[in-house]
Design a protein around this motif. Structure first.
Motif, PDB file in Angstrom:
ATOM      1  N   UNK A  98       0.827  -1.208   0.000  1.00  0.00           N
ATOM      2  CA  UNK A  98       0.000   0.000   0.000  1.00  0.00           C
ATOM      3  C   UNK A  98       0.861   1.258   0.000  1.00  0.00           C
ATOM      4  N   UNK A  99       1.917   1.262   0.803  1.00  0.00           N
ATOM      5  CA  UNK A  99       2.791   2.435   0.852  1.00  0.00           C
ATOM      6  C   UNK A  99       3.420   2.684  -0.514  1.00  0.00           C
ATOM      7  N   UNK A 100       3.917   1.636  -1.149  1.00  0.00           N
ATOM      8  CA  UNK A 100       4.549   1.791  -2.460  1.00  0.00           C
ATOM      9  C   UNK A 100       3.556   2.263  -3.498  1.00  0.00           C
ATOM     10  N   UNK A 101       2.319   1.726  -3.432  1.00  0.00           N
ATOM     11  CA  UNK A 101       1.304   2.116  -4.408  1.00  0.00           C
ATOM     12  C   UNK A 101       0.914   3.577  -4.236  1.00  0.00           C
ATOM     13  N   UNK A 102       0.665   3.998  -2.994  1.00  0.00           N
ATOM     14  CA  UNK A 102       0.282   5.384  -2.745  1.00  0.00           C
ATOM     15  C   UNK A 102       1.409   6.336  -3.139  1.00  0.00           C
ATOM     16  N   UNK A 103       2.634   5.903  -2.953  1.00  0.00           N
ATOM     17  CA  UNK A 103       3.784   6.761  -3.287  1.00  0.00           C
ATOM     18  C   UNK A 103       4.024   6.864  -4.781  1.00  0.00           C
ATOM     19  N   UNK A 104       3.299   6.089  -5.580  1.00  0.00           N
ATOM     20  CA  UNK A 104       3.541   6.003  -7.025  1.00  0.00           C
ATOM     21  C   UNK A 104       4.961   5.506  -7.311  1.00  0.00           C
ATOM     22  N   UNK A 105       5.463   4.645  -6.428  1.00  0.00           N
ATOM     23  CA  UNK A 105       6.783   4.066  -6.638  1.00  0.00           C
ATOM     24  C   UNK A 105       7.934   4.925  -6.173  1.00  0.00           C
ATOM     25  N   UNK A 106       7.654   6.107  -5.622  1.00  0.00           N
ATOM     26  CA  UNK A 106       8.756   6.974  -5.213  1.00  0.00           C
ATOM     27  C   UNK A 106       9.487   6.454  -3.967  1.00  0.00           C
ATOM     28  N   UNK A 107       8.915   5.442  -3.282  1.00  0.00           N
ATOM     29  CA  UNK A 107       9.676   4.802  -2.196  1.00  0.00           C
ATOM     30  C   UNK A 107      10.928   4.113  -2.727  1.00  0.00           C
ATOM     31  N   UNK A 108      10.960   3.903  -4.038  1.00  0.00           N
ATOM     32  CA  UNK A 108      12.147   3.313  -4.668  1.00  0.00           C
ATOM     33  C   UNK A 108      13.048   4.370  -5.298  1.00  0.00           C
ATOM     34  N   UNK A 109      12.661   5.626  -5.173  1.00  0.00           N
ATOM     35  CA  UNK A 109      13.465   6.717  -5.722  1.00  0.00           C
ATOM     36  C   UNK A 109      14.115   7.575  -4.648  1.00  0.00           C
ATOM     37  N   UNK A 110      13.348   7.939  -3.639  1.00  0.00           N
ATOM     38  CA  UNK A 110      13.908   8.751  -2.554  1.00  0.00           C
ATOM     39  C   UNK A 110      14.763   7.846  -1.667  1.00  0.00           C
ATOM     40  N   UNK A 111      16.040   8.144  -1.484  1.00  0.00           N
ATOM     41  CA  UNK A 111      16.873   7.323  -0.598  1.00  0.00           C
ATOM     42  C   UNK A 111      16.294   7.315   0.821  1.00  0.00           C
ATOM     43  N   UNK A 112      16.280   6.144   1.456  1.00  0.00           N
ATOM     44  CA  UNK A 112      15.737   6.061   2.807  1.00  0.00           C
ATOM     45  C   UNK A 112      16.385   4.904   3.556  1.00  0.00           C
ATOM     46  N   UNK A 113      16.250   4.968   4.863  1.00  0.00           N
ATOM     47  CA  UNK A 113      16.719   3.874   5.706  1.00  0.00           C
ATOM     48  C   UNK A 113      16.090   4.011   7.076  1.00  0.00           C
ATOM     49  N   UNK A 114      16.263   2.978   7.881  1.00  0.00           N
ATOM     50  CA  UNK A 114      15.847   3.028   9.284  1.00  0.00           C
ATOM     51  C   UNK A 114      17.024   3.455  10.151  1.00  0.00           C
ATOM     52  N   UNK A 115      16.728   4.216  11.193  1.00  0.00           N
ATOM     53  CA  UNK A 115      17.717   4.404  12.241  1.00  0.00           C
ATOM     54  C   UNK A 115      17.866   3.092  13.015  1.00  0.00           C
ATOM     55  N   UNK A 116      19.042   2.876  13.580  1.00  0.00           N
ATOM     56  CA  UNK A 116      19.241   1.694  14.415  1.00  0.00           C
ATOM     57  C   UNK A 116      18.204   1.692  15.522  1.00  0.00           C
ATOM     58  N   UNK A 117      17.599   0.545  15.756  1.00  0.00           N
ATOM     59  CA  UNK A 117      16.521   0.443  16.730  1.00  0.00           C
ATOM     60  C   UNK A 117      16.970   0.935  18.102  1.00  0.00           C
ATOM     61  N   UNK A 118      16.140   1.797  18.700  1.00  0.00           N
ATOM     62  CA  UNK A 118      16.367   2.345  20.042  1.00  0.00           C
ATOM     63  C   UNK A 118      17.620   3.225  20.140  1.00  0.00           C
ATOM     64  N   UNK A 119      18.156   3.637  19.004  1.00  0.00           N
ATOM     65  CA  UNK A 119      19.337   4.510  19.038  1.00  0.00           C
ATOM     66  C   UNK A 119      18.906   5.957  19.280  1.00  0.00           C
ATOM     67  N   UNK A 120      19.855   6.789  19.699  1.00  0.00           N
ATOM     68  CA  UNK A 120      19.587   8.215  19.878  1.00  0.00           C
ATOM     69  C   UNK A 120      19.765   8.897  18.523  1.00  0.00           C
ATOM     70  N   UNK A 121      18.706   8.869  17.729  1.00  0.00           N
ATOM     71  CA  UNK A 121      18.847   9.384  16.364  1.00  0.00           C
ATOM     72  C   UNK A 121      19.028  10.894  16.347  1.00  0.00           C
ATOM     73  N   UNK A 122      18.547  11.582  17.356  1.00  0.00           N
ATOM     74  CA  UNK A 122      18.762  13.030  17.411  1.00  0.00           C
ATOM     75  C   UNK A 122      20.252  13.342  17.523  1.00  0.00           C
TER      76      UNK A 122
END
Length: 270
Positions: free
Chosen positions: A164-188
């Motif tokens: 659903x996320x990919x469909x709503x994004x029109x595939x831009x989830x595969x264009x905009x670079x992204x990643x997860x922060x390490x779980x429970x890390x101090x991302x700030x």
């Protein structure tokens, strides 16, 4: 490659499309990653261009001969199985009327390290526990259109590769670079160490308007959006350099996070 006709959704040969929910697909190849399902030619093309490795295609019978689908399959016809089924069979798999005629099961590409994405960016978005796939997809579409260079998610957030996320994004989830922060890390802390000022979009006393010149003056700016129910965590706001709001009219207190992201990206990236 084989072209295989499917008449029953219980056919084991299409179990990737029928047997597993998206959380199970995420772990399909553990410990070496997972799989996801992409749908519509445009979304699938962007996934393949992103480096996703196709495992199989499921194509609606009438769509198979179309120029759009043939062009999509051209580079894979000698190596990947293509399953063909009538529309009423495919609709039982998807749960809705599949109007574009094609699904692809793919291996998940490896995600970059957060530090690598931050090193080359000036405007990034942070999704803190945004759990609705529709909202995640809409945020990615706005990010792609309006100039956000990378998106970072905390682990409770919905997977951008969910169908659903990919469909709503029109595939831009595969264009905009992204990643997860390490779980429970101090991302700030990670953001600040990379030279970013951080603005949290939150309804808090003392928040500055989104049009404030000090926001646009920041060389590197990370914008945080919070979960749909409770917003951004208090500890995140406490560590932010700025807290900002989009001024509202008619006693409306806020926008949906997806709509708010579009307004924010337009204002801060233009």
């Amino acid at each position: 490659m084989a072209i295989i006709r499917i008449n029953d959704i219980n056919d084991d040969r299409v179990e990737l499309f029928t047997k597993y929910n998206e959380a199970q697909l995420y772990h399909y190849f553990e410990p070496k990653g997972g799989a996801f399902i992409a749908e519509t030619p445009e979304v699938i093309k962007r996934a393949l261009d992103r480096g996703a490795e196709p495992l199989a295609f499921l194509v609606e019978e009438k769509a198979f001969e179309s120029d759009v689908v043939q062009s999509l399959l051209r580079d894979y016809l000698e190596e990947i199985d293509v399953f063909i089924a009538q529309l009423n069979v495919i609709n039982k798999i998807t749960g809705f009327n599949l109007t574009r005629g094609v699904l692809a099961a793919c291996k998940r590409p490896n995600l970059p390290e957060a530090g690598d994405l931050l090193a080359g960016a000036r405007r990034v978005a942070i999704l803190e526990d945004v759990m609705n796939p529709t909202n995640v997809g809409a945020i990615f579409r706005s990010a792609a259109a309006l100039g956000i260079e990378a998106i970072f998610l905390t682990h409770p957030s919905a997977d951008p590769f969910y169908r659903r996320a990919a469909r709503v994004s029109m595939g831009t989830v595969f264009q905009v670079p992204w990643t997860y922060f390490i779980k429970d890390s101090d991302y700030m802390n990670t953001l600040h160490e990379a030279g970013f000022s951080v603005v949290s979009m939150a309804l808090k006393e003392g928040a500055i308007p989104l049009s404030a010149p000090e926001l646009k003056a920041q060389e590197k700016l990370a914008v945080v959006f919070g979960t749909e129910s409770t917003g951004i965590k208090d500890e995140t706001i406490a560590k932010s350099d700025f807290v900002s709001i989009i001024p509202m009219h008619n006693e409306v207190d806020s926008l949906n996070v997806a709509a708010a992201s579009a307004v924010t990206f337009w204002e801060l990236c233009k």
